[in-house]
Scaffold this motif. Structure first.
Motif, PDB file in Angstrom:
ATOM      1  N   VAL A 266       0.622  -0.596   0.092  1.00 47.42           N
ATOM      2  CA  VAL A 266      -0.070   0.069   0.132  1.00 47.42           C
ATOM      3  C   VAL A 266       0.626   1.852   0.087  1.00 47.42           C
ATOM      4  CG1 VAL A 266      -1.690   0.518   1.411  1.00 47.42           C
ATOM      5  CG2 VAL A 266      -1.472  -1.281   1.461  1.00 47.42           C
ATOM      6  N   ASP A 267       1.201   1.999  -1.043  1.00 45.94           N
ATOM      7  CA  ASP A 267       1.996   3.175  -1.151  1.00 45.94           C
ATOM      8  C   ASP A 267       1.147   4.029  -2.356  1.00 45.94           C
ATOM      9  OD1 ASP A 267       3.809   5.291  -1.971  1.00 45.94           O
ATOM     10  OD2 ASP A 267       4.766   3.884  -1.118  1.00 45.94           O
TER      11      ASP A 267
ATOM     12  N   ASN B 239       6.667   4.069  -5.671  1.00 45.78           N
ATOM     13  CA  ASN B 239       7.661   2.663  -5.224  1.00 45.78           C
ATOM     14  C   ASN B 239       6.842   1.628  -5.129  1.00 45.78           C
ATOM     15  OD1 ASN B 239       8.983   5.480  -4.299  1.00 45.78           O
ATOM     16  ND2 ASN B 239       7.155   5.802  -2.654  1.00 45.78           N
ATOM     17  N   LEU B 240       5.172   1.797  -5.243  1.00 43.82           N
ATOM     18  CA  LEU B 240       5.142   0.482  -5.401  1.00 43.82           C
ATOM     19  C   LEU B 240       5.520  -0.607  -6.573  1.00 43.82           C
ATOM     20  CD1 LEU B 240       0.674   1.599  -5.788  1.00 43.82           C
ATOM     21  CD2 LEU B 240       2.251  -0.451  -4.524  1.00 43.82           C
ATOM     22  N   HIS B 241       6.144   0.189  -7.936  1.00 42.03           N
ATOM     23  CA  HIS B 241       6.657  -0.870  -8.885  1.00 42.03           C
ATOM     24  C   HIS B 241       7.687  -1.384  -7.537  1.00 42.03           C
ATOM     25  CE1 HIS B 241       8.417  -2.135 -12.761  1.00 42.03           C
ATOM     26  NE2 HIS B 241       8.937  -1.751 -12.604  1.00 42.03           N
TER      27      HIS B 241
ATOM     28  N   MET C 291      -1.099  -1.401  -3.863  1.00 47.52           N
ATOM     29  CA  MET C 291      -2.529  -0.365  -4.267  1.00 47.52           C
ATOM     30  C   MET C 291      -2.133   0.791  -3.693  1.00 47.52           C
ATOM     31  SD  MET C 291      -6.133  -2.165  -4.223  1.00 47.52           S
ATOM     32  CE  MET C 291      -6.348  -3.567  -4.187  1.00 47.52           C
ATOM     33  N   ASN C 292      -2.638   1.457  -4.173  1.00 47.24           N
ATOM     34  CA  ASN C 292      -2.322   3.577  -4.387  1.00 47.24           C
ATOM     35  C   ASN C 292      -3.127   4.096  -3.537  1.00 47.24           C
ATOM     36  OD1 ASN C 292      -4.112   3.869  -6.467  1.00 47.24           O
ATOM     37  ND2 ASN C 292      -3.058   3.910  -8.259  1.00 47.24           N
ATOM     38  N   ASP C 293      -3.979   3.728  -3.381  1.00 43.57           N
ATOM     39  CA  ASP C 293      -5.138   4.183  -1.950  1.00 43.57           C
ATOM     40  C   ASP C 293      -5.190   3.589  -0.761  1.00 43.57           C
ATOM     41  OD1 ASP C 293      -7.304   4.625  -0.864  1.00 43.57           O
ATOM     42  OD2 ASP C 293      -8.541   5.631  -2.336  1.00 43.57           O
ATOM     43  N   PRO C 294      -5.511   3.605   0.288  1.00 41.87           N
ATOM     44  CA  PRO C 294      -5.372   2.839   0.977  1.00 41.87           C
ATOM     45  C   PRO C 294      -6.731   2.329   1.541  1.00 41.87           C
ATOM     46  CG  PRO C 294      -4.769   4.991   1.868  1.00 41.87           C
ATOM     47  CD  PRO C 294      -4.516   5.003   0.497  1.00 41.87           C
ATOM     48  N   ILE C 295      -7.291   3.072   1.100  1.00 38.09           N
ATOM     49  CA  ILE C 295      -9.038   3.145   1.743  1.00 38.09           C
ATOM     50  C   ILE C 295      -9.284   1.902   0.652  1.00 38.09           C
ATOM     51  CG2 ILE C 295     -11.340   4.072   1.085  1.00 38.09           C
ATOM     52  CD1 ILE C 295     -10.365   7.134   1.707  1.00 38.09           C
TER      53      ILE C 295
ATOM     54  N   SER D 193      -5.090  10.157   1.980  1.00 37.80           N
ATOM     55  CA  SER D 193      -6.887   9.802   2.222  1.00 37.80           C
ATOM     56  C   SER D 193      -6.182   9.180   3.418  1.00 37.80           C
ATOM     57  CB  SER D 193      -7.126   9.241   1.096  1.00 37.80           C
ATOM     58  OG  SER D 193      -6.413   7.890   1.105  1.00 37.80           O
ATOM     59  N   LEU D 194      -5.428   8.291   4.050  1.00 37.70           N
ATOM     60  CA  LEU D 194      -5.488   7.864   5.005  1.00 37.70           C
ATOM     61  C   LEU D 194      -3.925   7.470   6.089  1.00 37.70           C
ATOM     62  CD1 LEU D 194      -7.738   4.627   5.682  1.00 37.70           C
ATOM     63  CD2 LEU D 194      -7.557   6.703   6.372  1.00 37.70           C
ATOM     64  N   SER D 195      -3.329   7.956   6.501  1.00 40.84           N
ATOM     65  CA  SER D 195      -2.021   7.805   7.040  1.00 40.84           C
ATOM     66  C   SER D 195      -1.509   6.446   6.666  1.00 40.84           C
ATOM     67  CB  SER D 195      -1.651   8.229   8.021  1.00 40.84           C
ATOM     68  OG  SER D 195      -2.210   8.101   9.767  1.00 40.84           O
TER      69      SER D 195
END
Length: 352
Positions: free
Chosen positions: A6-7, A12-14, A31-35, A57-59
């Motif tokens: 999750v990032d 960074n994800l790649h 996932m690029n969205d923590p929600i 969106s979320l820390s």
């Protein structure tokens, strides 16, 4: 096994995905969205989570707080990847359940070792949980086997008593069902109701010791014969005494106590009121009602309303008032049990 990354930064994800695959040969879920990641976790359980700290969106800590409260997520290893060196932030993350920290830029060797170690830990946890489930299943199966053998013993003893007794198998099954019905209406647990249903057929096992000329006599018993007949309650208790099995202990209570009367005038010990085990008080109502309303070689069957009136008239003297109320309060169910378990149209004749 699965890895969730999750990032909010695609670069960074790649990078993390590539490093995780090299370390584990697993294709991570990115996932690029923590929600969105939390929604994914509602139907999936990852074996390792790589989590960024700073996301819009979320820390990372907010994600942690929600994630750890989700079903099956309490023990999932989590690596937080961050540039944050604030001790308070890290302490809060540890308190929320983070497992490890990695600092950006990521050291590839350290990353690989951490991922492999935590996946190995997760594998060990899973194997231990599976072993615990296997042991739990084996214990349940062993208990079920013991219970089945106990039930077989109960059934065979009840059948042996039935072969010597002019009462029919229908009586045994009906009075057991009546007993369970009373227990249900008294608010007793389903487990206890089931135990009572299995133990009640043992109520007259002591009749195995009653001589045939008394047990099978077509007419009324004289006082001496009645005294011998009444020994069956005490003998039944002796036959079943000393067991560690809850089922056999309950059957012992019933066998020895189902001829006690609420006013203390019964036998074999003259117990009164609450001194009489509840199981025996319940079976007394069920047994007498069915005996009265069934045909026997020495008497015709009483009409159901006459048998019901007998119970009402002897409430508080012969019978426990609570048990009578529980039985008569379910009259429609009583009739349904009776209709479902009729006696044979042509009962077997007495042996000569």
């Amino acid at each position: 096994m699965s890895i969730l990354i999750v990032d909010d930064n695609d670069t960074n994800l790649h990078l993390l995905s590539s490093l995780a695959h090299k370390a584990s040969a697993i294709d991570p879920v990115c996932m690029n969205d923590p929600i969105d990641a939390l929604y994914w976790c509602e139907s999936h359980v990852p074996d390792l989570v790589l989590l960024d700290y700073r996301m819009p969106s979320l820390s990372g800590n907010e994600f942690l707080s929600i994630f750890r409260k989700m079903p099956h997520m309490a023990d999932i290893p989590i690596i937080m990847v961050t540039t944050e060196n604030d001790r308070a932030v890290r302490n809060q993350a540890f308190s929320l359940g983070v497992t490890e920290f990695l600092t950006k830029p990521v050291d590839t060797v350290e990353f690989s070792l951490r991922v492999r170690n935590l996946l190995a830990l997760r594998t060990a946890q899973t194997m231990l949980a599976d072993r615990a489930k296997l042991l739990e299943h084996e214990v349940r199966q062993a208990i079920a086997d013991v219970t089945a053998r106990e039930m077989e013993l109960v059934t065979r003893l009840a059948r042996a008593a039935e072969f010597r007794d002019p009462e029919t198998g229908g009586h045994i099954m009906r009075m057991a069902r009546y007993s369970a019905l009373i227990a249900s209406n008294l608010g007793l647990t389903p487990e206890w109701q089931e135990l009572l249903l299995k133990a009640a057929p043992m109520h007259d096992v002591g009749k195995l010791a009653t001589p045939d000329h008394i047990l099978l006599k077509p007419g009324r018993l004289d006082p001496d014969e009645m005294a011998i007949m009444r020994q069956h309650a005490e003998i039944g208790g002796q036959i079943l005494a000393g067991s560690d099995s809850p089922l056999i202990r309950l059957a012992e209570e019933i066998a020895s106590g189902h001829h006690e009367k609420y006013d203390g005038s019964g036998y074999p010990r003259g117990l009164a009121g609450e001194q009489i085990p509840l199981s025996a008080r319940i079976v007394a109502v069920a047994d007498v009602f069915d005996a009265l309303s069934s045909e026997r070689p020495y008497k015709p069957a009483w009409p159901l309303e006459q048998a019901r009136l007998f119970l009402q008239q002897n409430k508080g003297s012969h019978f426990c008032p609570r048990c009578i109320d529980a039985f008569l309060g379910a009259w429609d169910e009583v009739l349904a049990i009776r209709d479902s378990l009729p006696d044979p149209v042509h009962p077997h004749a007495h042996p000569l």
